[in-house]
Design a protein around this motif. Structure first.
Motif, PDB file in Angstrom:
ATOM      1  N   GLU A  82       8.901 -32.234 -31.326  1.00 16.65           N
ATOM      2  CA  GLU A  82       9.532 -30.986 -31.762  1.00 16.65           C
ATOM      3  C   GLU A  82       9.051 -29.942 -31.161  1.00 16.65           C
ATOM      4  O   GLU A  82       9.824 -29.131 -30.631  1.00 16.65           O
ATOM      5  CB  GLU A  82       9.346 -30.889 -33.291  1.00 16.65           C
ATOM      6  CG  GLU A  82       9.831 -29.545 -33.966  1.00 16.65           C
ATOM      7  CD  GLU A  82       9.609 -29.696 -35.401  1.00 16.65           C
ATOM      8  OE1 GLU A  82       9.047 -28.288 -35.873  1.00 16.65           O
ATOM      9  OE2 GLU A  82       9.424 -30.447 -36.010  1.00 16.65           O
ATOM     10  N   LEU A  83       7.677 -29.914 -31.166  1.00 13.52           N
ATOM     11  CA  LEU A  83       7.297 -28.570 -30.494  1.00 13.52           C
ATOM     12  C   LEU A  83       7.298 -28.674 -28.715  1.00 13.52           C
ATOM     13  O   LEU A  83       7.736 -27.611 -28.221  1.00 13.52           O
ATOM     14  CB  LEU A  83       5.396 -28.564 -30.520  1.00 13.52           C
ATOM     15  CG  LEU A  83       5.039 -27.782 -31.643  1.00 13.52           C
ATOM     16  CD1 LEU A  83       5.198 -28.876 -32.926  1.00 13.52           C
ATOM     17  CD2 LEU A  83       3.642 -27.246 -31.813  1.00 13.52           C
ATOM     18  N   ALA A  84       7.378 -29.941 -28.322  1.00 15.54           N
ATOM     19  CA  ALA A  84       7.551 -30.080 -26.823  1.00 15.54           C
ATOM     20  C   ALA A  84       8.809 -29.540 -26.568  1.00 15.54           C
ATOM     21  O   ALA A  84       8.976 -28.729 -25.338  1.00 15.54           O
ATOM     22  CB  ALA A  84       7.427 -31.351 -26.388  1.00 15.54           C
ATOM     23  N   LYS A  85       9.981 -29.911 -27.158  1.00 13.70           N
ATOM     24  CA  LYS A  85      11.319 -29.378 -26.836  1.00 13.70           C
ATOM     25  C   LYS A  85      11.372 -27.889 -26.984  1.00 13.70           C
ATOM     26  O   LYS A  85      11.924 -27.065 -26.179  1.00 13.70           O
ATOM     27  CB  LYS A  85      12.147 -30.126 -28.075  1.00 13.70           C
ATOM     28  CG  LYS A  85      13.559 -29.441 -27.681  1.00 13.70           C
ATOM     29  CD  LYS A  85      14.522 -30.222 -28.907  1.00 13.70           C
ATOM     30  CE  LYS A  85      16.117 -30.105 -28.495  1.00 13.70           C
ATOM     31  NZ  LYS A  85      16.929 -30.482 -29.374  1.00 13.70           N
ATOM     32  N   GLN A  86      10.787 -27.162 -28.138  1.00 17.86           N
ATOM     33  CA  GLN A  86      10.831 -25.770 -28.082  1.00 17.86           C
ATOM     34  C   GLN A  86      10.123 -25.130 -27.006  1.00 17.86           C
ATOM     35  O   GLN A  86      10.409 -24.071 -26.404  1.00 17.86           O
ATOM     36  CB  GLN A  86      10.119 -25.542 -29.701  1.00 17.86           C
ATOM     37  CG  GLN A  86      10.908 -25.643 -30.657  1.00 17.86           C
ATOM     38  CD  GLN A  86      10.050 -25.390 -32.022  1.00 17.86           C
ATOM     39  OE1 GLN A  86       9.056 -26.110 -32.408  1.00 17.86           O
ATOM     40  NE2 GLN A  86      10.223 -24.233 -32.505  1.00 17.86           N
ATOM     41  N   LEU A  87       8.929 -25.662 -26.682  1.00 18.21           N
ATOM     42  CA  LEU A  87       8.318 -25.245 -25.538  1.00 18.21           C
ATOM     43  C   LEU A  87       9.012 -25.038 -24.150  1.00 18.21           C
ATOM     44  O   LEU A  87       9.093 -24.322 -23.195  1.00 18.21           O
ATOM     45  CB  LEU A  87       6.764 -25.650 -25.001  1.00 18.21           C
ATOM     46  CG  LEU A  87       5.782 -25.431 -26.443  1.00 18.21           C
ATOM     47  CD1 LEU A  87       4.486 -26.568 -26.152  1.00 18.21           C
ATOM     48  CD2 LEU A  87       5.480 -24.189 -26.485  1.00 18.21           C
ATOM     49  N   ARG A  88       9.736 -26.493 -23.938  1.00 19.79           N
ATOM     50  CA  ARG A  88      10.611 -26.517 -22.747  1.00 19.79           C
ATOM     51  C   ARG A  88      11.648 -25.506 -22.687  1.00 19.79           C
ATOM     52  O   ARG A  88      11.900 -25.143 -21.802  1.00 19.79           O
ATOM     53  CB  ARG A  88      10.985 -28.081 -22.754  1.00 19.79           C
ATOM     54  CG  ARG A  88       9.715 -28.834 -22.123  1.00 19.79           C
ATOM     55  CD  ARG A  88      10.300 -30.425 -21.788  1.00 19.79           C
ATOM     56  NE  ARG A  88      11.011 -31.022 -22.758  1.00 19.79           N
ATOM     57  CZ  ARG A  88      10.357 -31.891 -23.574  1.00 19.79           C
ATOM     58  NH1 ARG A  88       9.124 -32.000 -23.229  1.00 19.79           N
ATOM     59  NH2 ARG A  88      10.871 -32.421 -24.557  1.00 19.79           N
ATOM     60  N   ASN A  89      12.068 -25.308 -23.966  1.00 19.40           N
ATOM     61  CA  ASN A  89      13.196 -24.226 -23.915  1.00 19.40           C
ATOM     62  C   ASN A  89      12.804 -22.773 -23.906  1.00 19.40           C
ATOM     63  O   ASN A  89      13.536 -21.821 -24.083  1.00 19.40           O
ATOM     64  CB  ASN A  89      13.909 -24.409 -25.468  1.00 19.40           C
ATOM     65  CG  ASN A  89      14.715 -25.722 -25.395  1.00 19.40           C
ATOM     66  OD1 ASN A  89      15.123 -26.282 -24.533  1.00 19.40           O
ATOM     67  ND2 ASN A  89      14.961 -26.409 -26.703  1.00 19.40           N
ATOM     68  N   GLY A  90      11.596 -22.715 -23.694  1.00 15.96           N
ATOM     69  CA  GLY A  90      10.962 -21.324 -23.519  1.00 15.96           C
ATOM     70  C   GLY A  90      10.316 -20.545 -24.661  1.00 15.96           C
ATOM     71  O   GLY A  90      10.260 -19.328 -24.591  1.00 15.96           O
ATOM     72  N   ASP A  91      10.455 -21.228 -25.824  1.00 12.24           N
ATOM     73  CA  ASP A  91       9.723 -20.436 -26.976  1.00 12.24           C
ATOM     74  C   ASP A  91       8.354 -20.350 -26.721  1.00 12.24           C
ATOM     75  O   ASP A  91       7.734 -21.474 -26.249  1.00 12.24           O
ATOM     76  CB  ASP A  91      10.127 -21.423 -28.495  1.00 12.24           C
ATOM     77  CG  ASP A  91      11.636 -21.349 -28.513  1.00 12.24           C
ATOM     78  OD1 ASP A  91      12.539 -20.515 -27.964  1.00 12.24           O
ATOM     79  OD2 ASP A  91      12.115 -22.139 -29.271  1.00 12.24           O
ATOM     80  N   SER A  92       7.627 -19.263 -27.525  1.00 12.14           N
ATOM     81  CA  SER A  92       6.268 -19.380 -27.573  1.00 12.14           C
ATOM     82  C   SER A  92       5.977 -19.727 -29.178  1.00 12.14           C
ATOM     83  O   SER A  92       6.457 -19.226 -29.964  1.00 12.14           O
ATOM     84  CB  SER A  92       5.701 -18.013 -27.173  1.00 12.14           C
ATOM     85  OG  SER A  92       6.578 -16.848 -27.990  1.00 12.14           O
ATOM     86  N   LEU A  93       4.848 -20.384 -29.262  1.00 11.15           N
ATOM     87  CA  LEU A  93       4.415 -21.024 -30.332  1.00 11.15           C
ATOM     88  C   LEU A  93       2.983 -20.468 -30.723  1.00 11.15           C
ATOM     89  O   LEU A  93       2.281 -20.359 -29.692  1.00 11.15           O
ATOM     90  CB  LEU A  93       4.719 -22.473 -30.602  1.00 11.15           C
ATOM     91  CG  LEU A  93       6.304 -22.954 -30.215  1.00 11.15           C
ATOM     92  CD1 LEU A  93       6.103 -24.529 -30.106  1.00 11.15           C
ATOM     93  CD2 LEU A  93       7.363 -22.294 -31.247  1.00 11.15           C
TER      94      LEU A  93
END
Length: 296
Positions: A82-93
């Motif tokens: 879930e986090l990996a997908k968000q990060l690859r989409n450019g989200d900052s977490l």
């Protein structure tokens, strides 16, 4: 000069796309939080917290309205993709724990390891850490120390772990739960020695912060006599064992070198003995040479 400083400060305060920020939070005093940490949590798209209910009051205190999701020991592995997908989409977490620096006896290791293996970027935002805070004011040797986290809850396993540390020369640091502190002090005194110097730090940075110092027997007596000393978050620090004198290590090292030198060149035998025993290279090499000279 002012313009350059302002530009540098702006870069520091701006979160980057596709980055997971590992953010340390206060361990007690809410003022012990950097501007960078607060602004990072305000700026990321989502915060993953060990306990969102616990962290909600901290976020409210600092007017941080960023959405939060849970990430704890029971769902950490399931959250990785879930986090990996968000990060690859450019989200900052951001990742936070209930208090202090994430991953230090808190969830996050599996996540950070997995994300790094995928080439994703992890950025630490430093801050409070109970073990470092405790050591800085304990007055025990800090040039070398080892952190053992929480001791096992079961008495037999706890004593076994302590037995493995009997000869540890570095200052030993533990976290401990208040309901186990009396039993832990008793076991430590029995296994490591009642006269071993120690410090118990409790409720660090909070109103009732205390440091109890003395021998393990002294601290055990103080804690047993005062129920207030059995409450709150605790860090137990114990001095290491005295370094072994040459007479202590030499017979064991000589036996090991005898076996190794029968199969390996001297330098390799010394290197192997050093790894197996933890004895410094120089005295081992000197001993090996003297043994070789005795044979000729």
């Amino acid at each position: 000069m002012i313009h350059e400083f302002a530009e540098k400060w702006t870069r520091i305060m701006t979160v980057e796309a596709g980055v997971l920020y590992v953010v340390a939070t206060p361990i007690g005093n809410l003022a012990d939080w950097s501007t960078r940490a607060v602004e990072t949590l305000r700026s990321v798209k989502q915060i993953y917290a060990e306990d969102t209910r616990h962290s909600a009051s901290l976020m409210a205190h600092h007017a941080i309205g960023t959405p939060m999701r849970s990430l704890h020991e029971h769902n950490e592995e399931a959250r990785v993709e879930e986090l990996a997908k968000q990060l690859r989409n450019g989200d900052s977490l951001a990742l936070i724990s209930d208090a202090g620096t994430p991953l230090i006896s808190d969830p996050g290791f599996k996540l950070v390891r997995a994300l790094r293996s995928q080439g994703l970027r992890i950025v630490p935002i430093p801050g409070a850490c109970a073990l470092i805070t405790a050591l800085s004011a304990a007055g025990l040797p800090t040039d070398r120390f080892c952190f053992e986290g929480f001791l096992p809850a079961k008495a037999g396993n706890r004593r076994q772990r302590l037995q493995q540390l009997v000869d540890e020369p570095r200052t030993i640091v533990f976290y401990e739960a208040p309901h186990r502190i009396v039993e832990t002090l008793n076991d430590a005194a029995q296994v490591l020695g009642a006269e071993r110097e120690a410090v118990l730090a409790r409720e660090l940075t909070k109103t009732f912060e205390t440091f109890l110092s003395g021998t393990l027997a002294d601290i055990q007596a103080q804690v047993e006599a005062d129920a207030n000393q059995q409450k709150g978050e605790m860090v137990l620090m114990i001095t290491g064992a005295p370094e072994k004198e040459q007479d202590d290590w030499q017979p064991e090292a000589e036996r090991m070198l005898n076996v190794l030198m029968a199969e390996l060149p001297l330098s390799q035998a010394v290197a192997m003995a050093e790894r197996l025993t933890g004895i410094a290279h120089k005295p081992l090499y000197k001993l090996a040479l003297s043994m070789k000279n005795r044979e000729t």
